[in-house]
Design a protein around this motif. Structure first.
Motif, PDB file in Angstrom:
ATOM      1  N   SER A  10       1.970   2.508  -6.109  1.00 38.01           N
ATOM      2  CA  SER A  10       1.165   1.288  -6.266  1.00 38.01           C
ATOM      3  C   SER A  10       1.364   0.379  -5.072  1.00 38.01           C
ATOM      4  O   SER A  10       2.355   0.481  -4.351  1.00 38.01           O
ATOM      5  N   TYR A  11       0.382  -0.461  -4.879  1.00 36.52           N
ATOM      6  CA  TYR A  11       0.450  -1.476  -3.832  1.00 36.52           C
ATOM      7  C   TYR A  11       0.541  -2.841  -4.505  1.00 36.52           C
ATOM      8  O   TYR A  11      -0.011  -3.035  -5.579  1.00 36.52           O
ATOM      9  N   THR A  12       1.210  -3.748  -3.848  1.00 38.69           N
ATOM     10  CA  THR A  12       1.241  -5.113  -4.366  1.00 38.69           C
ATOM     11  C   THR A  12       0.327  -5.962  -3.502  1.00 38.69           C
ATOM     12  O   THR A  12       0.490  -6.034  -2.285  1.00 38.69           O
ATOM     13  N   VAL A  13      -0.695  -6.515  -4.129  1.00 37.32           N
ATOM     14  CA  VAL A  13      -1.631  -7.381  -3.418  1.00 37.32           C
ATOM     15  C   VAL A  13      -1.657  -8.731  -4.125  1.00 37.32           C
ATOM     16  O   VAL A  13      -1.958  -8.801  -5.317  1.00 37.32           O
ATOM     17  N   ASP A  14      -1.344  -9.786  -3.391  1.00 38.07           N
ATOM     18  CA  ASP A  14      -1.284 -11.144  -3.958  1.00 38.07           C
ATOM     19  C   ASP A  14      -0.448 -11.179  -5.233  1.00 38.07           C
ATOM     20  O   ASP A  14      -0.861 -11.762  -6.243  1.00 38.07           O
ATOM     21  N   GLN A  17       0.067  -5.781  -8.980  1.00 44.06           N
ATOM     22  CA  GLN A  17       0.269  -4.358  -8.717  1.00 44.06           C
ATOM     23  C   GLN A  17      -1.057  -3.613  -8.853  1.00 44.06           C
ATOM     24  O   GLN A  17      -1.735  -3.735  -9.863  1.00 44.06           O
ATOM     25  N   ILE A  18      -1.383  -2.819  -7.830  1.00 43.06           N
ATOM     26  CA  ILE A  18      -2.557  -1.949  -7.929  1.00 43.06           C
ATOM     27  C   ILE A  18      -2.061  -0.515  -7.871  1.00 43.06           C
ATOM     28  O   ILE A  18      -1.466  -0.105  -6.867  1.00 43.06           O
ATOM     29  N   ALA A  19      -2.266   0.229  -8.953  1.00 47.58           N
ATOM     30  CA  ALA A  19      -1.802   1.619  -8.983  1.00 47.58           C
ATOM     31  C   ALA A  19      -2.832   2.503  -8.296  1.00 47.58           C
ATOM     32  O   ALA A  19      -3.969   2.592  -8.746  1.00 47.58           O
ATOM     33  N   ALA A  20      -2.451   3.129  -7.193  1.00 52.85           N
ATOM     34  CA  ALA A  20      -3.378   3.998  -6.457  1.00 52.85           C
ATOM     35  C   ALA A  20      -3.217   5.450  -6.884  1.00 52.85           C
ATOM     36  O   ALA A  20      -4.192   6.203  -6.934  1.00 52.85           O
ATOM     37  N   LEU A  21      -2.001   5.893  -7.200  1.00 59.90           N
ATOM     38  CA  LEU A  21      -1.754   7.252  -7.694  1.00 59.90           C
ATOM     39  C   LEU A  21      -0.953   7.145  -8.988  1.00 59.90           C
ATOM     40  O   LEU A  21       0.067   6.461  -9.037  1.00 59.90           O
ATOM     41  N   GLY A  38     -13.411  12.584  -4.565  1.00 60.46           N
ATOM     42  CA  GLY A  38     -13.317  11.425  -5.447  1.00 60.46           C
ATOM     43  C   GLY A  38     -14.139  10.280  -4.894  1.00 60.46           C
ATOM     44  O   GLY A  38     -14.508  10.278  -3.719  1.00 60.46           O
ATOM     45  N   ALA A  39     -14.413   9.314  -5.755  1.00 61.79           N
ATOM     46  CA  ALA A  39     -15.208   8.160  -5.354  1.00 61.79           C
ATOM     47  C   ALA A  39     -14.354   7.225  -4.497  1.00 61.79           C
ATOM     48  O   ALA A  39     -13.137   7.386  -4.401  1.00 61.79           O
ATOM     49  N   SER A  40     -15.002   6.226  -3.921  1.00 63.04           N
ATOM     50  CA  SER A  40     -14.296   5.241  -3.126  1.00 63.04           C
ATOM     51  C   SER A  40     -13.262   4.522  -3.991  1.00 63.04           C
ATOM     52  O   SER A  40     -13.559   4.114  -5.108  1.00 63.04           O
ATOM     53  N   GLY A  41     -12.037   4.429  -3.488  1.00 55.14           N
ATOM     54  CA  GLY A  41     -10.978   3.749  -4.237  1.00 55.14           C
ATOM     55  C   GLY A  41     -10.234   4.648  -5.209  1.00 55.14           C
ATOM     56  O   GLY A  41      -9.306   4.196  -5.884  1.00 55.14           O
ATOM     57  N   ALA A  42     -10.603   5.923  -5.283  1.00 51.27           N
ATOM     58  CA  ALA A  42      -9.962   6.846  -6.233  1.00 51.27           C
ATOM     59  C   ALA A  42      -8.504   7.130  -5.867  1.00 51.27           C
ATOM     60  O   ALA A  42      -7.719   7.545  -6.713  1.00 51.27           O
ATOM     61  N   GLY A  43      -8.166   6.935  -4.588  1.00 49.52           N
ATOM     62  CA  GLY A  43      -6.789   7.180  -4.155  1.00 49.52           C
ATOM     63  C   GLY A  43      -6.660   8.349  -3.184  1.00 49.52           C
ATOM     64  O   GLY A  43      -5.550   8.800  -2.894  1.00 49.52           O
ATOM     65  N   LYS A  44      -7.780   8.811  -2.641  1.00 44.42           N
ATOM     66  CA  LYS A  44      -7.773  10.000  -1.779  1.00 44.42           C
ATOM     67  C   LYS A  44      -6.942   9.787  -0.519  1.00 44.42           C
ATOM     68  O   LYS A  44      -6.095  10.614  -0.175  1.00 44.42           O
ATOM     69  N   SER A  45      -7.220   8.697   0.198  1.00 44.25           N
ATOM     70  CA  SER A  45      -6.477   8.468   1.452  1.00 44.25           C
ATOM     71  C   SER A  45      -5.002   8.267   1.172  1.00 44.25           C
ATOM     72  O   SER A  45      -4.140   8.744   1.919  1.00 44.25           O
ATOM     73  N   THR A  46      -4.702   7.566   0.081  1.00 39.76           N
ATOM     74  CA  THR A  46      -3.304   7.364  -0.285  1.00 39.76           C
ATOM     75  C   THR A  46      -2.636   8.723  -0.504  1.00 39.76           C
ATOM     76  O   THR A  46      -1.544   8.989   0.019  1.00 39.76           O
ATOM     77  N   LEU A  47      -3.305   9.588  -1.244  1.00 45.30           N
ATOM     78  CA  LEU A  47      -2.755  10.914  -1.528  1.00 45.30           C
ATOM     79  C   LEU A  47      -2.508  11.689  -0.236  1.00 45.30           C
ATOM     80  O   LEU A  47      -1.452  12.304  -0.038  1.00 45.30           O
ATOM     81  N   ASP A 165      -9.090  13.343   6.717  1.00 45.35           N
ATOM     82  CA  ASP A 165      -9.508  12.201   5.905  1.00 45.35           C
ATOM     83  C   ASP A 165     -10.973  11.880   6.197  1.00 45.35           C
ATOM     84  O   ASP A 165     -11.278  11.221   7.178  1.00 45.35           O
ATOM     85  N   GLU A 166     -11.865  12.373   5.350  1.00 43.59           N
ATOM     86  CA  GLU A 166     -13.308  12.140   5.519  1.00 43.59           C
ATOM     87  C   GLU A 166     -13.748  12.461   6.947  1.00 43.59           C
ATOM     88  O   GLU A 166     -14.475  11.682   7.573  1.00 43.59           O
ATOM     89  N   ALA A 167     -13.313  13.614   7.445  1.00 46.90           N
ATOM     90  CA  ALA A 167     -13.479  13.929   8.870  1.00 46.90           C
ATOM     91  C   ALA A 167     -14.936  14.071   9.291  1.00 46.90           C
ATOM     92  O   ALA A 167     -15.247  13.995  10.485  1.00 46.90           O
TER      93      ALA A 167
END
Ligand SMILES: Nc1ncnc2c1ncn2[C@@H]1O[C@H](COP(=O)(O)OP(=O)(O)OP(=O)(O)O)[C@@H](O)[C@H]1O
Ligand SMILES: [Mg+2]
Length: 335
Positions: A10-14, A17-21, A38-47, A165-167
């Protein structure tokens, strides 16, 4: 080659907690091209960034080529990362360096001497078809050429794994095809394992062996591409397949209110795709049918056909039996 177990991030923003995976398991075999869609924001880049520990998971294990990356010290991790290369949607080239200097960059950092570096750069540029462009700057190249530089640079230190990553997301369809063909060739020639993230099912269909569907930080479906693409089970996977098919919206809704009779989806795989089976079955079972949707294409190199038909009359049992003996898969979308 890659084993991810129960990854949480997860990331902490302001202060929130935002759980990405949210507990991701993934296994990629040596030499496999594995897609994550996956759709935008699904967590692909994080993964993807967890695979080389550019992003550290909060919990879970990351094992690449038998090495538990989290157990390595700084030097160990740097060595491991040389075997895990990456390419990006926006190429991430150094604008003030030439094509040859960009490709040579990882070798320079690794301390290679000039003759060895020059020989390797030349070989890589030849492989990706950029020999004539060696002394140009990135701004003088097309998008497809820039990605070829990115690929050559990624291959510099002979990685075992290539993360993409979305090459191809910034490229037109024809250039996308040529980059995917190049990646498929490199996978073949170098036995390179590739993990490719994308939001386009057609990218998965063209070059992947296996695929995982990521939705809101979780894998909701996973399997061989022939399974997930031809017979998607989750709503998310179905949405991506339908987006790739571009069929009539009325057919997409799966209710078929506008047609009479039973609705079947027939799947032909391999050489059967080109055989005149449907005519034979229709004559044999005296079927009256209309075609609602259809596509003939390839999954990697294997041809397939998929037809959705509405049958208004005929001997359905005889049709089903003959289709089965001919190896055609029948799914009743409406009985
Ligand atoms: N560095 C960060 N700091 C804070 N939140 C982040 C960070 N990186 C990603 N996120 C959040 O984590 C979630 C997953 O992001 P991620 O970039 O992995 O998605 P993605 O599937 O790659 O999306 P896209 O297709 O748009 O690239 C999103 O909610 C995003 O806002
Ligand atoms: Mg992303």
């Amino acid at each position: 080659m890659i084993q991810l177990e129960q990854l949480h991030k997860s990331y902490t923003v302001d202060g929130r907690q935002i759980a990405a995976l949210k507990g991701v398991d993934l296994h990629v075999q040596p030499g496999e091209v594995f897609g994550v869609i996956g759709a935008s924001g699904a967590g692909k880049s994080t993964l993807l960034r967890v695979i080389n520990l550019l992003e550290r998971p909060d919990s879970g294990r990351v094992v690449v080529a038998g090495q538990d990356l989290q157990s390595l010290d700084g030097a160990g991790l740097r060595a491991a990362r040389q075997r895990i290369a990456m390419i990006f949607q926006h190429f991430n080239l150094l604008g003030s360096r030439t094509v040859a200097q960009n490709v040579g960059w990882p070798m320079r950092i690794a301390g290679w001497d000039s003759p060895r570096m020059a020989a390797r750069v030349n070989a890589l540029l030849a492989r990706v078809g950029l020999t004539e462009h060696a002394n140009k700057y990135p701004a003088q190249l097309s998008g497809g050429q820039k990605q070829r530089v990115g690929i050559a640079r990624a291959l510099a230190l002979e990685p075992q794994v290539l993360l993409c990553d979305e090459a191809t997301s910034a490229l037109d369809p024809e250039t996308t095809r040529s980059i995917l063909d190049l990646l498929a060739e490199l996978n073949d020639e170098l036995k390179l394992s590739i993990v490719l993230i994308t939001h386009e099912m057609d990218v998965v269909r063209r070059i992947c062996d296996g695929v995982a569907v990521l939705d809101d930080g979780r894998i909701v479906e996973e399997g061989p591409v022939s399974q997930v693409f031809l017979h998607p089970r989750s709503p998310t996977a179905r949405r991506f397949v339908q987006a790739a098919e571009q069929v009539d919206e009325g057919t997409q809704r799966d209710d078929f209110a506008h047609v009479q009779g039973q609705v079947w989806r027939l799947t032909f795989l391999g050489d059967r795709t080109y055989e005149p089976l449907l005519g034979e079955v229709a004559r044999h079972a005296k079927l009256d049918f209309g075609i609602l949707a259809g596509r003939i294409d390839r999954i990697k190199r294997v041809p397939y056909g998929q037809l959705t038909i509405a049958i208004s009359a005929g001997d359905l049992a005889a049709a089903r039996q003959l289709l089965a003996t001919r190896g055609v898969q029948v799914e009743e979308l409406r009985a």
